[in-house]
Design an enzyme around this catalytic site. Sequence first.
Site, PDB file in Angstrom:
ATOM      1  CE1 TYR A 103      -4.189  -1.643   0.113  1.00 46.14           C
ATOM      2  CE2 TYR A 103      -3.073  -3.110   1.637  1.00 46.14           C
ATOM      3  CZ  TYR A 103      -4.143  -2.835   0.813  1.00 46.14           C
ATOM      4  OH  TYR A 103      -5.161  -3.746   0.675  1.00 46.14           O
ATOM      5  NE  ARG A 117      -5.039   5.350   8.699  1.00 44.18           N
ATOM      6  CZ  ARG A 117      -5.408   5.682   9.895  1.00 44.18           C
ATOM      7  NH1 ARG A 117      -6.313   6.642  10.072  1.00 44.18           N
ATOM      8  NH2 ARG A 117      -4.896   5.070  10.941  1.00 44.18           N
ATOM      9  CG  ASN A 126     -11.115  -1.574  -8.324  1.00 39.60           C
ATOM     10  OD1 ASN A 126     -11.625  -1.030  -9.295  1.00 39.60           O
ATOM     11  ND2 ASN A 126     -10.387  -2.677  -8.417  1.00 39.60           N
ATOM     12  CB  CYS A 134      -7.651  -3.428  -5.984  1.00 39.06           C
ATOM     13  SG  CYS A 134      -9.092  -4.497  -6.025  1.00 39.06           S
ATOM     14  CG  HIS A 135      -5.665  -9.077  -7.848  1.00 45.80           C
ATOM     15  ND1 HIS A 135      -6.284  -8.449  -8.918  1.00 45.80           N
ATOM     16  CD2 HIS A 135      -4.637  -9.782  -8.365  1.00 45.80           C
ATOM     17  CE1 HIS A 135      -5.655  -8.783 -10.032  1.00 45.80           C
ATOM     18  NE2 HIS A 135      -4.651  -9.590  -9.729  1.00 45.80           N
ATOM     19  CD  GLU A 161      -2.172 -11.234 -11.424  1.00 48.03           C
ATOM     20  OE1 GLU A 161      -1.448 -10.571 -10.626  1.00 48.03           O
ATOM     21  OE2 GLU A 161      -3.303 -10.851 -11.779  1.00 48.03           O
TER      22      GLU A 161
END
Length: 163
Positions: A103, A117, A126, A134-135, A161
Amino acid sequence: MHTTIDTPDGPFTIIADDRSVLASGWTSDAAALGELIHPQLRARLQSPATDRVARQAEQAVRAYYAGDVDAPSTVPVQQRSGPYREHAWETLRLVEPGTPVSYAEFAQRSGSPAAVRAAAGACAKNAAALFVPCHRVLRTDGTLGGFRYGVDIKRSLLDRERR
């Protein structure tokens, strides 16, 4: 227009208009998924639509699960929010498969290193999962963190992936 397809991670629904994917995720509940779409964009779904983008998105999801993990990045997506969040979603689309970021790194790539944050909030809000990946964002300690569709699916996507 919406379509739901079967994937190894469960049903995956795509909601699209003539121009772009507006929402997507591992659910067969199109109505609940539609609630994630910003009201300005939701209004566009009232117009008659072709299924060109929905077909393109469906093909990209099938290609992703067949091994082409870059396929979803070719599909147009549109989401609405404030300037930071919209920029953050575009930044997420640049995170390469197999190279998840923290993050903190995501916040830095989004141009606001102190906004960890806010970066996490962009992931949480999302609406276009997989197409806006976002994963691929992890906690600073490398653990998975949350995911709207569950950490088992997040783990499955990251494992796919990594191959």
